[in-house]
Write an enzyme that holds these catalytic residues in place. Structure first.
Site, short mmCIF file in Angstrom:
data_model
loop_
_atom_site.label_atom_id
_atom_site.label_comp_id
_atom_site.label_asym_id
_atom_site.label_seq_id
_atom_site.Cartn_x
_atom_site.Cartn_y
_atom_site.Cartn_z
N LYS A 260 0.83 -1.21 0.00
CA LYS A 260 0.00 0.00 0.00
C LYS A 260 0.87 1.27 0.00
CE LYS A 260 -2.06 -1.05 3.93
NZ LYS A 260 -1.55 -2.40 4.26
N ARG B 175 -9.51 0.61 8.70
CA ARG B 175 -9.03 -0.74 8.97
C ARG B 175 -10.06 -1.58 9.71
NH1 ARG B 175 -3.28 -0.01 8.92
NH2 ARG B 175 -2.07 -1.79 9.55
N ARG C 102 11.66 -6.65 5.40
CA ARG C 102 11.43 -5.21 5.24
C ARG C 102 12.21 -4.41 6.29
NH1 ARG C 102 5.41 -2.80 4.54
NH2 ARG C 102 5.10 -3.00 6.77
N ARG D 226 11.18 -2.71 12.04
CA ARG D 226 10.20 -2.14 12.96
C ARG D 226 9.95 -3.08 14.14
NH1 ARG D 226 5.34 -0.47 8.97
NH2 ARG D 226 4.22 -1.64 10.57
N ARG E 37 -0.41 -9.54 13.38
CA ARG E 37 -0.94 -8.51 12.48
C ARG E 37 -1.75 -9.15 11.35
NH1 ARG E 37 4.24 -5.71 10.88
NH2 ARG E 37 3.07 -4.49 9.38
P1 ADP Z 1 1.11 -2.25 8.03
O1 ADP Z 1 2.46 -2.44 7.48
O2 ADP Z 1 0.66 -3.32 8.96
O3 ADP Z 1 0.08 -1.87 7.01
P2 ADP Z 1 0.90 0.37 9.31
O4 ADP Z 1 2.14 1.15 9.24
O5 ADP Z 1 -0.24 0.76 8.44
O6 ADP Z 1 1.30 -1.14 9.10
O7 ADP Z 1 0.35 0.35 10.82
C1 ADP Z 1 1.17 -0.02 11.92
C2 ADP Z 1 0.32 -0.19 13.16
O8 ADP Z 1 -0.34 1.04 13.48
C3 ADP Z 1 -0.81 -1.20 13.06
O9 ADP Z 1 -0.36 -2.52 13.32
C4 ADP Z 1 -1.76 -0.69 14.14
O10 ADP Z 1 -1.31 -1.02 15.44
C5 ADP Z 1 -1.64 0.81 13.98
N1 ADP Z 1 -2.64 1.36 13.01
C6 ADP Z 1 -2.35 1.97 11.82
N2 ADP Z 1 -3.47 2.35 11.19
C7 ADP Z 1 -4.50 1.97 11.98
C8 ADP Z 1 -5.93 2.08 11.88
N3 ADP Z 1 -6.52 2.64 10.81
N4 ADP Z 1 -6.67 1.54 12.89
C9 ADP Z 1 -6.11 0.96 13.97
N5 ADP Z 1 -4.78 0.84 14.13
C10 ADP Z 1 -3.97 1.34 13.16
#
Ligand code: ADP
Ligand code: ZN
Length: 213
Positions: free
Chosen positions: A13, A88, A127, A160, A171
């Site tokens: 994404k 999400r 990553r 991370r 996740r």
């Molecule tokens: P990913 O690589 O899993 O897409 P992100 O960088 O989008 O990771 O998100 C990292 C973390 O931030 C998620 O695992 C969650 O804990 C939190 N997070 C991000 N966006 C949301 C959201 N829209 N709703 C709830 N938690 C979120």
């Protein structure tokens, strides 16, 4: 353009969003980046989000909607936005719908990037991310020129906290349970474009075709 990018962690994404911003000046809005910034800054928001993030769980819908209701009103959103990592959950999608109606705005499409689970797992464990600017690297396919140092800003490039095997598997479970249904929500709204592709360029092409340019 105004798009939502859906897809499992590691589906690409962020990469797709970054490529799209270069096409028409839309801004990438990543709730994950906003939250990581808040954690790094030690703000109130960061303190509330930190433990859930580290475990690979979701941050509360209230916290996320608080962030997004402010963010979508900022000036840079006028030239379009790519929502990366939001909504999400079904409640977030419903709250966003209300918010957009109130603002008199309409999304162009919701793109679901579908990538097989084994590819996702391999990508996430390899990553690496710049803690200063968010640039994404991969130890196998796209390492920084100098190990551990960002090509773009010189910041530290690290794994991370939520990219341990345990947090990754959590996740993906959370994704299947809470986020996968969001695609169904937008399918019913007639807005969903599902793209099965492991290359970002193929995803971009499918989006261009859908939007007719
Ligand atoms: P990913 O690589 O899993 O897409 P992100 O960088 O989008 O990771 O998100 C990292 C973390 O931030 C998620 O695992 C969650 O804990 C939190 N997070 C991000 N966006 C949301 C959201 N829209 N709703 C709830 N938690 C979120
Ligand atoms: Zn950087």
């Amino acid at each position: 353009m105004k798009l939502i990018l859906l897809g499992a962690p590691g589906a690409g994404k962020g990469t797709v969003a970054k490529l799209l911003t270069k096409m028409d000046g839309s801004v990438q809005i990543s709730t994950g980046d906003i939250l990581r910034g808040a954690v790094a800054a030690g703000s109130e928001l960061g303190k509330k989000a930190e433990s859930a993030m580290k475990a690979g769980d979701l941050v509360s819908d209230d916290l996320i909607m608080g962030i997004m209701s402010e963010r979508l009103k900022e000036d840079d959103c006028k030239s379009g936005y790519l929502l990366d990592g939001f909504p999400r959950t079904i409640p977030q999608a419903e709250a966003l719908k209300v918010m957009l109606t109130e603002m008199g705005e309409k999304l162009d499409a919701v793109v679901d990037i579908a990538v097989p689970r084994d590819v996702i797992l391999d990508r996430l464990t390899t990553r690496r991310t710049c803690t200063d600017c968010g640039e994404i690297y991969n130890v196998k396919s796209n390492p920084p020129k100098v190990e551990g140092k960002c090509d773009k800003c010189g910041g530290p490039v690290v794994q991370r906290d939520d990219e341990t095997t345990e947090a990754i598997s959590n996740r993906l479970d959370v994704y299947n349970e809470k986020t996968a249904p969001v695609a169904g929500f937008y399918e019913k709204e007639g807005m969903l474009l599902t793209v099965e592709a492991t290359s970002s360029d193929a995803v971009i092409e499918a989006i261009k075709a859908k939007l007719g340019n």
